[in-house]
Design an enzyme around this catalytic site. Structure first.
Site, mmCIF file in Angstrom:
data_model
loop_
_atom_site.group_PDB
_atom_site.id
_atom_site.type_symbol
_atom_site.label_atom_id
_atom_site.label_comp_id
_atom_site.label_asym_id
_atom_site.label_seq_id
_atom_site.Cartn_x
_atom_site.Cartn_y
_atom_site.Cartn_z
ATOM 1 C CE1 TYR A 29 13.053 31.309 7.007
ATOM 2 C CE2 TYR A 29 13.004 29.057 6.871
ATOM 3 C CZ TYR A 29 12.628 30.272 6.025
ATOM 4 O OH TYR A 29 12.631 30.413 4.810
ATOM 5 C CE LYS B 61 -0.473 -0.251 4.873
ATOM 6 N NZ LYS B 61 -1.139 -0.867 6.260
ATOM 7 C CG MET C 112 9.667 23.716 1.345
ATOM 8 S SD MET C 112 8.861 24.718 0.100
ATOM 9 C CE MET C 112 7.830 25.586 1.362
ATOM 10 N NE ARG D 232 -6.788 0.075 11.438
ATOM 11 C CZ ARG D 232 -5.395 -0.050 11.178
ATOM 12 N NH1 ARG D 232 -4.468 0.874 11.497
ATOM 13 N NH2 ARG D 232 -5.187 -0.912 10.421
HETATM 14 C C1 PLP Z 1 -0.306 -1.717 6.974
HETATM 15 C C2 PLP Z 1 -1.014 -3.155 7.293
HETATM 16 C C3 PLP Z 1 -0.424 -4.100 7.385
HETATM 17 C C4 PLP Z 1 1.316 -4.213 7.183
HETATM 18 O O1 PLP Z 1 1.825 -3.619 8.355
HETATM 19 P P1 PLP Z 1 3.323 -3.548 8.703
HETATM 20 O O2 PLP Z 1 3.368 -3.116 10.093
HETATM 21 O O3 PLP Z 1 3.845 -2.525 7.642
HETATM 22 O O4 PLP Z 1 3.760 -4.801 8.367
HETATM 23 C C5 PLP Z 1 -0.934 -5.257 7.556
HETATM 24 N N1 PLP Z 1 -2.189 -5.452 7.742
HETATM 25 C C6 PLP Z 1 -3.032 -4.394 7.817
HETATM 26 C C7 PLP Z 1 -4.520 -4.398 8.167
HETATM 27 C C8 PLP Z 1 -2.505 -3.038 7.503
HETATM 28 O O5 PLP Z 1 -3.266 -1.946 7.514
#
Ligand code: PLP
Length: 370
Positions: free
Chosen positions: A257, A37, A310, A135
């Protein structure tokens, strides 16, 4: 780093392949998938997915329907699960991609079933149950309603039952074992199907957490997600940027800054071509009384001083035994500066460092055998 470049992000595809194989060995006979992802955690799914597939990975997880379409375009026969499930209007994109939604509520199951009936085919589906993260996923009450109405799943081909752990990064947290047991219990209420619970951290908790399929992301990219046992993975990412200028400031000379940092001695300050627009966290700034992040130049770890801006950061190079000069290269992430260190110094986690790395760095891919 070529002369025209001021910043380079180097991604070692052979290391990603190695990491997947090492995790697959670790969890065997369970299957090891790969979470790609967010553009493979910012590293570029177009290069990362083919490298994982060449290593033997057949099952991929993404978050969104669009990411699923991208993944299937790269690998038309891969199994691609959509972790965020089926939000209203997402079905057509998921269907067109040939991806599998992780259905997280009775409403999603109903909607996906309606598509299955319309098409006249049983649609591959994953059922996401909530074992305690609260969640996404069917709560226990919805699992019980579903168990009482098996016909609701009839239009679907359930290929996976999954859940996600809340605290697997801490091997001493009893929440993981409680979730593992809740998952076992919820799973038994549903039709038999392969199961998946663990991500990068959970798979280090041991065999009872592996079930049929594990879902690492961060560990594939060289991250150490668990605060307990170290995952058998090697670093994947290095980030380099140029020193643009080196200047002397006297005692009490202010840098950056708002003059947030001032020198307590005559100092040499190197200005480096990376900033928050490149994903280098502004929270790695240092004031006169608070340390921030660090960089590596000529083998020495040196402190960032003043605000991260930046496009630029400033570093106190006074203590570097080798004179730092214009054009030198600073390492911002690498073997001496792992993702976890860079994250901690910026008050965040390595995951956020990785997924925010900017588009302005030249991306160099090594080790894909091409
Ligand atoms: C992002 C995610 C993972 C992978 O998690 P990592 O800690 O990067 O291995 C696995 N399962 C779900 C449901 C996730 O949202």
């Amino acid at each position: 780093m070529s002369a025209a470049e001021i910043g380079v992000l180097r991604v070692d595809l052979a290391a990603i392949a190695h990491n997947w194989r090492a995790l697959a060995d670790h969890v065997a006979p369970a299957e090891c998938g790969a979470v790609v992802k967010a553009d493979a955690y910012g590293l570029g799914i177009a290069r990362v997915l083919p490298a994982l597939s060449a290593a033997g990975c057949r099952t991929f997880f993404v978050a969104t329907p669009r990411e699923a379409a991208e993944a299937r375009a790269l690998h038309s026969t891969a199994r691609v699960f959509v972790l965020n499930g089926l939000f209203p209007g997402a079905a057509d994109t998921i269907l067109a991609a040939g991806a599998i939604p992780c259905l997280a509520s009775l409403a999603e199951i109903e909607e996906w079933s309606a598509h299955a009936r319309r098409i006249g085919a049983r649609l591959a589906s994953a059922i996401h149950v909530d074992s305690g993260l609260h969640r996404l996923g069917l709560p226990a009450g919805e699992v019980a309603r579903l168990a009482a109405r098996p016909e609701w799943l009839e239009p679907l081909d359930v290929v996976l039952i999954m859940s996600h752990l809340a605290s697997a990064d801490d091997p001493n947290d009893p929440a993981s074992a409680a979730q593992q047991q809740t998952f076992e219990r919820l799973r038994e209420m549903l039709p038999a199907a392969p199961a998946s619970l663990a991500a990068s951290d959970g798979l280090m908790l041991g065999q009872p957490y592996h079930f049929d399929l594990v879902r690492p992301g961060y560990a594939l990219y060289g991250g150490q997600a668990s605060g307990g046992a170290r995952a058998p993975v090697v670093p994947v990412v290095s980030l380099y940027a140029r020193v643009l200028q080196v200047r002397e400031v006297g005692t009490r000379g202010q840098v950056g800054y708002s003059g947030a940092w001032s020198a307590s001695r005559p100092s040499r300050i190197a200005t480096i071509a990376a900033g928050y627009a490149d994903g280098f966290a502004r929270t790695a700034s240092a004031t006169t009384d608070r340390r921030g992040g660090s960089v590596l130049i000529h083998g020495s770890l040196l402190p960032i001083v003043g605000r991260v801006s930046m496009d630029l950061i400033t570093v106190d190079v006074t203590d570097c035994p080798i004179l730092v000069t214009r054009g030198d290269i600073a390492e911002l992430i690498g073997p001496a500066l792992p993702l976890e260190t860079v994250g901690a110094e910026a008050g965040t986690i390595g995951y956020e460092v990785l997924t925010r790395l900017g588009r302005r760095f030249e991306r160099v891919y090594a080790g894909d055998g091409a």
